[in-house]
Design a protein around this motif. Sequence first.
Motif, PDB file in Angstrom:
ATOM      1  N   PHE A  32       0.830  -1.197   0.000  1.00 60.12           N
ATOM      2  CA  PHE A  32       0.000   0.000   0.000  1.00 60.12           C
ATOM      3  C   PHE A  32       0.867   1.250   0.000  1.00 60.12           C
ATOM      4  CE2 PHE A  32      -2.758  -3.332   1.513  1.00 60.12           C
ATOM      5  CZ  PHE A  32      -3.953  -3.048   0.874  1.00 60.12           C
ATOM      6  N   PRO A  33       0.316   2.397  -0.395  1.00 63.16           N
ATOM      7  CA  PRO A  33       1.098   3.635  -0.437  1.00 63.16           C
ATOM      8  C   PRO A  33       1.642   4.050   0.933  1.00 63.16           C
ATOM      9  CG  PRO A  33      -0.979   3.930  -1.615  1.00 63.16           C
ATOM     10  CD  PRO A  33      -1.030   2.590  -0.944  1.00 63.16           C
ATOM     11  N   GLY A  34       0.892   3.745   1.984  1.00 62.70           N
ATOM     12  CA  GLY A  34       1.324   4.101   3.333  1.00 62.70           C
ATOM     13  C   GLY A  34       0.807   3.092   4.342  1.00 62.70           C
ATOM     14  N   PHE A  35       1.374   3.123   5.533  1.00 58.06           N
ATOM     15  CA  PHE A  35       1.007   2.193   6.597  1.00 58.06           C
ATOM     16  C   PHE A  35      -0.481   2.248   6.899  1.00 58.06           C
ATOM     17  CE2 PHE A  35       0.494   1.383  11.213  1.00 58.06           C
ATOM     18  CZ  PHE A  35       0.852   0.054  11.232  1.00 58.06           C
ATOM     19  N   ALA A  49     -15.140 -10.072   6.482  1.00 63.50           N
ATOM     20  CA  ALA A  49     -14.893 -11.449   6.931  1.00 63.50           C
ATOM     21  C   ALA A  49     -15.774 -11.788   8.133  1.00 63.50           C
ATOM     22  CB  ALA A  49     -13.418 -11.631   7.274  1.00 63.50           C
ATOM     23  N   GLU A  50     -15.961 -10.846   9.010  1.00 66.70           N
ATOM     24  CA  GLU A  50     -16.804 -11.080  10.183  1.00 66.70           C
ATOM     25  C   GLU A  50     -18.246 -11.337   9.756  1.00 66.70           C
ATOM     26  OE1 GLU A  50     -17.382 -11.572  14.303  1.00 66.70           O
ATOM     27  OE2 GLU A  50     -15.567 -11.569  13.083  1.00 66.70           O
ATOM     28  N   ARG A  51     -18.728 -10.560   8.783  1.00 63.07           N
ATOM     29  CA  ARG A  51     -20.088 -10.776   8.279  1.00 63.07           C
ATOM     30  C   ARG A  51     -20.220 -12.158   7.628  1.00 63.07           C
ATOM     31  NH1 ARG A  51     -19.391  -5.395   6.825  1.00 63.07           N
ATOM     32  NH2 ARG A  51     -18.936  -5.914   4.651  1.00 63.07           N
ATOM     33  N   LYS A  52     -19.172 -12.602   6.935  1.00 58.79           N
ATOM     34  CA  LYS A  52     -19.177 -13.902   6.257  1.00 58.79           C
ATOM     35  C   LYS A  52     -18.853 -15.061   7.205  1.00 58.79           C
ATOM     36  CE  LYS A  52     -19.646 -12.904   1.812  1.00 58.79           C
ATOM     37  NZ  LYS A  52     -20.536 -13.593   0.906  1.00 58.79           N
ATOM     38  N   ASN A  53     -18.362 -14.742   8.401  1.00 54.77           N
ATOM     39  CA  ASN A  53     -17.906 -15.739   9.361  1.00 54.77           C
ATOM     40  C   ASN A  53     -16.843 -16.657   8.752  1.00 54.77           C
ATOM     41  OD1 ASN A  53     -17.810 -16.900  11.926  1.00 54.77           O
ATOM     42  ND2 ASN A  53     -19.264 -18.497  11.356  1.00 54.77           N
ATOM     43  N   HIS A  54     -15.955 -16.036   7.986  1.00 52.59           N
ATOM     44  CA  HIS A  54     -14.813 -16.755   7.397  1.00 52.59           C
ATOM     45  C   HIS A  54     -13.654 -15.761   7.402  1.00 52.59           C
ATOM     46  CE1 HIS A  54     -12.877 -19.985   5.329  1.00 52.59           C
ATOM     47  NE2 HIS A  54     -12.506 -19.199   4.337  1.00 52.59           N
ATOM     48  N   HIS A  55     -12.623 -16.066   8.161  1.00 51.65           N
ATOM     49  CA  HIS A  55     -11.606 -15.072   8.500  1.00 51.65           C
ATOM     50  C   HIS A  55     -10.237 -15.429   7.924  1.00 51.65           C
ATOM     51  CE1 HIS A  55     -14.788 -15.065  11.538  1.00 51.65           C
ATOM     52  NE2 HIS A  55     -14.657 -13.752  11.473  1.00 51.65           N
ATOM     53  N   PRO A  56      -9.600 -14.463   7.246  1.00 53.29           N
ATOM     54  CA  PRO A  56      -8.249 -14.709   6.730  1.00 53.29           C
ATOM     55  C   PRO A  56      -7.216 -14.589   7.838  1.00 53.29           C
ATOM     56  CG  PRO A  56      -8.892 -12.465   6.243  1.00 53.29           C
ATOM     57  CD  PRO A  56     -10.092 -13.131   6.891  1.00 53.29           C
ATOM     58  N   ASP A  57      -6.081 -15.230   7.626  1.00 51.83           N
ATOM     59  CA  ASP A  57      -4.902 -14.925   8.427  1.00 51.83           C
ATOM     60  C   ASP A  57      -4.288 -13.697   7.773  1.00 51.83           C
ATOM     61  OD1 ASP A  57      -5.225 -17.171  10.089  1.00 51.83           O
ATOM     62  OD2 ASP A  57      -4.141 -18.443   8.673  1.00 51.83           O
ATOM     63  N   ILE A  58      -3.856 -12.747   8.578  1.00 51.92           N
ATOM     64  CA  ILE A  58      -3.362 -11.478   8.042  1.00 51.92           C
ATOM     65  C   ILE A  58      -2.018 -11.165   8.680  1.00 51.92           C
ATOM     66  CG2 ILE A  58      -3.811  -9.002   7.791  1.00 51.92           C
ATOM     67  CD1 ILE A  58      -6.826  -9.686   8.160  1.00 51.92           C
ATOM     68  N   ASP A  59      -1.046 -10.832   7.834  1.00 47.27           N
ATOM     69  CA  ASP A  59       0.285 -10.437   8.283  1.00 47.27           C
ATOM     70  C   ASP A  59       0.515  -8.999   7.806  1.00 47.27           C
ATOM     71  OD1 ASP A  59       2.977 -11.037   9.362  1.00 47.27           O
ATOM     72  OD2 ASP A  59       3.579 -10.741   7.277  1.00 47.27           O
ATOM     73  N   ILE A  60       0.881  -8.119   8.725  1.00 48.68           N
ATOM     74  CA  ILE A  60       1.122  -6.715   8.396  1.00 48.68           C
ATOM     75  C   ILE A  60       2.593  -6.415   8.633  1.00 48.68           C
ATOM     76  CG2 ILE A  60       0.547  -4.309   8.931  1.00 48.68           C
ATOM     77  CD1 ILE A  60      -2.111  -5.465  10.141  1.00 48.68           C
ATOM     78  N   ARG A  61       3.265  -5.963   7.575  1.00 45.00           N
ATOM     79  CA  ARG A  61       4.672  -5.574   7.646  1.00 45.00           C
ATOM     80  C   ARG A  61       4.796  -4.198   7.027  1.00 45.00           C
ATOM     81  NH1 ARG A  61       7.822 -10.062   9.709  1.00 45.00           N
ATOM     82  NH2 ARG A  61       6.180 -11.604   9.995  1.00 45.00           N
ATOM     83  N   TRP A  62       4.739  -3.163   7.844  1.00 41.85           N
ATOM     84  CA  TRP A  62       4.777  -1.763   7.439  1.00 41.85           C
ATOM     85  C   TRP A  62       3.716  -1.508   6.397  1.00 41.85           C
ATOM     86  CZ3 TRP A  62       8.541   1.222   3.910  1.00 41.85           C
ATOM     87  CH2 TRP A  62       8.343   2.591   4.059  1.00 41.85           C
ATOM     88  N   ARG A  63       4.052  -1.343   5.124  1.00 35.34           N
ATOM     89  CA  ARG A  63       3.064  -1.036   4.090  1.00 35.34           C
ATOM     90  C   ARG A  63       2.586  -2.276   3.342  1.00 35.34           C
ATOM     91  NH1 ARG A  63       5.397   3.145   0.106  1.00 35.34           N
ATOM     92  NH2 ARG A  63       6.965   1.520  -0.001  1.00 35.34           N
ATOM     93  N   THR A  64       3.127  -3.439   3.648  1.00 35.56           N
ATOM     94  CA  THR A  64       2.752  -4.659   2.948  1.00 35.56           C
ATOM     95  C   THR A  64       1.856  -5.512   3.835  1.00 35.56           C
ATOM     96  OG1 THR A  64       4.818  -4.645   1.695  1.00 35.56           O
ATOM     97  CG2 THR A  64       3.611  -6.732   1.782  1.00 35.56           C
ATOM     98  N   VAL A  65       0.690  -5.840   3.287  1.00 29.12           N
ATOM     99  CA  VAL A  65      -0.271  -6.690   3.987  1.00 29.12           C
ATOM    100  C   VAL A  65      -0.398  -7.989   3.196  1.00 29.12           C
ATOM    101  CG1 VAL A  65      -2.669  -6.922   4.743  1.00 29.12           C
ATOM    102  CG2 VAL A  65      -1.537  -4.683   4.876  1.00 29.12           C
TER     103      VAL A  65
END
Length: 94
Positions: A32-35, A49-65
Motif C-alpha cells: 500500500f502507499p502508506g502504513f 470477513a466477520e459478516r461472512k464468518n470466514h476469517h483470513p490470516d493477516i500479516d502486516i509488515r509496514w506497508r505490505t499486507v
Amino acid sequence: MAVLSDEQVDAALPGLHGWERANGTLRRSIKFPGFLDGIDAVRRVAEHAERKNHHPDIDIRWRTVTFMLVTHSAGGITQHDIDLARDINGIVGA
C-alpha cells in the motif's frame, strides 16, 4: 465444506488476480502507499470477513499486507476461500 483438489484450485487462480497457492493456503501480498492505507484495508476486509464468518490470516509488515486463506476446520482450501479471495480483491482493488 469439502477441500478442493489441486486441479480445482489451479483452475480458480487465473480469476483471482494477485493470488497464489503457497504452503497449503491461498496468499496475496499487497504493498500500500502508506502504513495507514494498509491498516484501513485490513479493517475493511475484517469487517467483511466477520459478516461472512470466514476469517483470513493477516500479516502486516509496514506497508505490505499479506492475506492467507485456508479453511482450517476442513484442513485445506475450500470454495469459501476462493469466494473470500474474490471478495478481498473487490474490497482492496484487484
